[in-house]
Design a protein around this motif. Structure first.
Motif, PDB file in Angstrom:
ATOM      1  N   HIS A   1      20.016  50.657  78.321  1.00 47.25           N
ATOM      2  CA  HIS A   1      19.254  50.612  76.912  1.00 47.25           C
ATOM      3  C   HIS A   1      19.227  50.155  75.642  1.00 47.25           C
ATOM      4  CE1 HIS A   1      16.460  49.489  80.758  1.00 47.25           C
ATOM      5  NE2 HIS A   1      17.580  50.409  81.284  1.00 47.25           N
ATOM      6  N   ALA A   2      20.206  51.207  75.842  1.00 47.14           N
ATOM      7  CA  ALA A   2      19.981  51.904  73.869  1.00 47.14           C
ATOM      8  C   ALA A   2      21.589  51.336  73.344  1.00 47.14           C
ATOM      9  CB  ALA A   2      20.821  53.161  74.337  1.00 47.14           C
ATOM     10  N   GLN A   3      22.181  50.016  73.523  1.00 47.88           N
ATOM     11  CA  GLN A   3      23.151  49.471  72.729  1.00 47.88           C
ATOM     12  C   GLN A   3      23.597  50.418  71.947  1.00 47.88           C
ATOM     13  OE1 GLN A   3      20.329  46.510  70.814  1.00 47.88           O
ATOM     14  NE2 GLN A   3      20.769  45.084  72.305  1.00 47.88           N
ATOM     15  N   ALA A   4      23.672  51.765  72.103  1.00 45.31           N
ATOM     16  CA  ALA A   4      24.687  52.466  71.707  1.00 45.31           C
ATOM     17  C   ALA A   4      26.379  52.762  71.305  1.00 45.31           C
ATOM     18  CB  ALA A   4      24.672  53.912  71.643  1.00 45.31           C
ATOM     19  N   ARG A   5      26.701  53.176  70.101  1.00 45.99           N
ATOM     20  CA  ARG A   5      27.681  53.153  69.912  1.00 45.99           C
ATOM     21  C   ARG A   5      28.199  54.531  70.077  1.00 45.99           C
ATOM     22  NH1 ARG A   5      28.119  50.894  63.854  1.00 45.99           N
ATOM     23  NH2 ARG A   5      26.372  52.569  63.640  1.00 45.99           N
ATOM     24  N   GLU A   6      27.678  55.742  69.954  1.00 45.61           N
ATOM     25  CA  GLU A   6      28.298  56.742  70.491  1.00 45.61           C
ATOM     26  C   GLU A   6      26.831  58.045  70.548  1.00 45.61           C
ATOM     27  OE1 GLU A   6      30.044  59.109  66.565  1.00 45.61           O
ATOM     28  OE2 GLU A   6      28.835  60.774  67.163  1.00 45.61           O
ATOM     29  N   VAL A   7      26.992  58.476  72.195  1.00 38.15           N
ATOM     30  CA  VAL A   7      26.942  59.600  72.442  1.00 38.15           C
ATOM     31  C   VAL A   7      27.261  61.337  72.179  1.00 38.15           C
ATOM     32  CG1 VAL A   7      25.544  60.267  74.562  1.00 38.15           C
ATOM     33  CG2 VAL A   7      26.143  57.913  73.860  1.00 38.15           C
ATOM     34  N   GLU A   8      26.488  62.422  71.716  1.00 32.29           N
ATOM     35  CA  GLU A   8      26.575  63.627  71.898  1.00 32.29           C
ATOM     36  C   GLU A   8      25.892  64.275  72.999  1.00 32.29           C
ATOM     37  OE1 GLU A   8      27.973  65.058  67.895  1.00 32.29           O
ATOM     38  OE2 GLU A   8      26.049  66.665  68.543  1.00 32.29           O
ATOM     39  N   ILE A   9      26.414  64.740  73.603  1.00 32.20           N
ATOM     40  CA  ILE A   9      26.509  66.058  74.784  1.00 32.20           C
ATOM     41  C   ILE A   9      26.202  67.267  74.222  1.00 32.20           C
ATOM     42  CG2 ILE A   9      26.198  66.799  76.976  1.00 32.20           C
ATOM     43  CD1 ILE A   9      25.653  63.917  76.066  1.00 32.20           C
ATOM     44  N   THR A  10      25.030  68.027  74.155  1.00 32.41           N
ATOM     45  CA  THR A  10      25.355  69.507  73.687  1.00 32.41           C
ATOM     46  C   THR A  10      24.766  70.117  74.860  1.00 32.41           C
ATOM     47  OG1 THR A  10      25.272  68.716  71.500  1.00 32.41           O
ATOM     48  CG2 THR A  10      24.686  70.979  72.372  1.00 32.41           C
ATOM     49  N   LEU A  11      26.062  71.596  74.957  1.00 38.65           N
ATOM     50  CA  LEU A  11      25.813  72.133  76.311  1.00 38.65           C
ATOM     51  C   LEU A  11      26.266  73.467  75.598  1.00 38.65           C
ATOM     52  CD1 LEU A  11      27.320  71.754  79.734  1.00 38.65           C
ATOM     53  CD2 LEU A  11      25.031  71.754  79.553  1.00 38.65           C
ATOM     54  N   ARG A  12      24.235  74.464  75.788  1.00 34.12           N
ATOM     55  CA  ARG A  12      24.222  75.921  75.560  1.00 34.12           C
ATOM     56  C   ARG A  12      23.914  76.597  76.170  1.00 34.12           C
ATOM     57  NH1 ARG A  12      21.034  73.390  71.091  1.00 34.12           N
ATOM     58  NH2 ARG A  12      19.195  74.575  71.672  1.00 34.12           N
ATOM     59  N   TYR A  13      24.862  77.784  76.122  1.00 33.50           N
ATOM     60  CA  TYR A  13      24.652  78.912  77.021  1.00 33.50           C
ATOM     61  C   TYR A  13      24.023  79.694  76.473  1.00 33.50           C
ATOM     62  CZ  TYR A  13      26.718  75.651  80.835  1.00 33.50           C
ATOM     63  OH  TYR A  13      27.104  74.882  82.360  1.00 33.50           O
ATOM     64  N   GLU A  14      22.822  80.062  76.482  1.00 32.52           N
ATOM     65  CA  GLU A  14      21.868  81.386  76.084  1.00 32.52           C
ATOM     66  C   GLU A  14      21.826  82.188  76.957  1.00 32.52           C
ATOM     67  OE1 GLU A  14      18.219  79.609  73.672  1.00 32.52           O
ATOM     68  OE2 GLU A  14      20.154  78.260  72.532  1.00 32.52           O
ATOM     69  N   ALA A  15      20.796  82.864  76.547  1.00 41.16           N
ATOM     70  CA  ALA A  15      20.459  84.745  77.302  1.00 41.16           C
ATOM     71  C   ALA A  15      20.042  84.459  78.033  1.00 41.16           C
ATOM     72  CB  ALA A  15      20.629  85.664  76.866  1.00 41.16           C
TER      73      ALA A  15
END
Length: 244
Positions: free
Chosen positions: A165-179
């Motif tokens: 659905h998005a018609q995107a050119r780029e996707v950024e995934i962030t994984l944050r391991y916090e306390a």
């Protein structure tokens, strides 16, 4: 400091990454291991994916077909539109089933989530050409009570929506391991949310909205929460928080 892995696309750092992040080529930053995940966890993952994704779409296709078959007042154009919806649901179910099968490859029990995310991003780019980046903050660690499975499911549902659905050119995934929590963020540069769109906790009667409702349910079942937001200037941001 976060590590930004350019999974596919340009090797330059994303503007969102910041000067403190280091760009590395795919395959050089994160370790793969050949040991399989435990069979029980894998069975749970497959069962969850089939139940949440494939069966929901098949139900939507069945509901659309029944509606078309029982409403004698539908015009020819309305009937064709109903049949197109049935076809769309069946194709999406087929795509999700293939994604489940792709996800059956075993990964290391410790850094399995990160490795699985990278594999899914590489697969997305190979099929669609959408550039992908993975940003990792903190030290990856396994989550209790199926948390890794839940986050991976949320990611796959979100990537599926981006692809369809998005018609995107780029996707950024962030994984944050916090306390005390782990945060998964999916940001695309696509067309954004439709005008007037309101995220729903349950799928709509026409069969739409199942993706976001599944993301929300997976997060809440494990004591977390999820957000769906429009990105200023275009695009969508999904953020899932689970207790560590």
């Amino acid at each position: 400091m976060g590590v930004l892995t350019n999974v596919a696309g340009s090797p330059q750092a994303s503007p969102r990454a910041g000067d403190a992040r280091r760009v590395v080529r795919s395959g050089s930053a994160l370790r793969h291991d050949a040991r399989p995940v435990h069979a029980r966890a894998e069975r749970q993952r497959i069962a969850s994916a089939l139940h949440d994704d494939v069966s929901s779409l098949l139900f939507a296709a069945s509901a659309a077909a029944q509606h078309a078959g029982h409403d004698a007042e539908l015009s020819a154009e309305e009937l064709r539109a109903a049949l197109r919806r049935v076809g769309d649901h069946v194709r999406e179910a087929s795509d999700r089933l293939r994604a489940v099968l792709r996800g059956c490859a075993p990964v290391d029990a410790v850094d399995g989530l990160v490795a699985a995310v990278r594999r899914d991003l590489l697969d997305l780019t190979g099929r669609t050409g959408i550039a992908t980046r993975l940003v990792l903050h903190g030290t990856a660690r396994p989550l209790a009570d199926g948390g890794d499975t839940a986050l991976l499911g949320c990611l796959r549902l979100s990537l599926f929506n981006v692809e369809r659905h998005a018609q995107a050119r780029e996707v950024e995934i962030t994984l944050r391991y916090e306390a005390h929590e782990v945060v998964l963020e999916i940001v695309d540069d696509g067309s954004g949310l439709p005008s007037g769109f309101v995220p729903a906790a349950v799928p709509r009667t026409d069969g739409t909205g199942w993706g976001w409702s599944s993301v929300l349910r997976r997060a809440e079942q494990r004591g977390g929460h999820a957000e769906l937001l429009a990105v200023p200037g275009g695009g969508t941001r999904v953020c899932v928080h689970l207790p560590a």
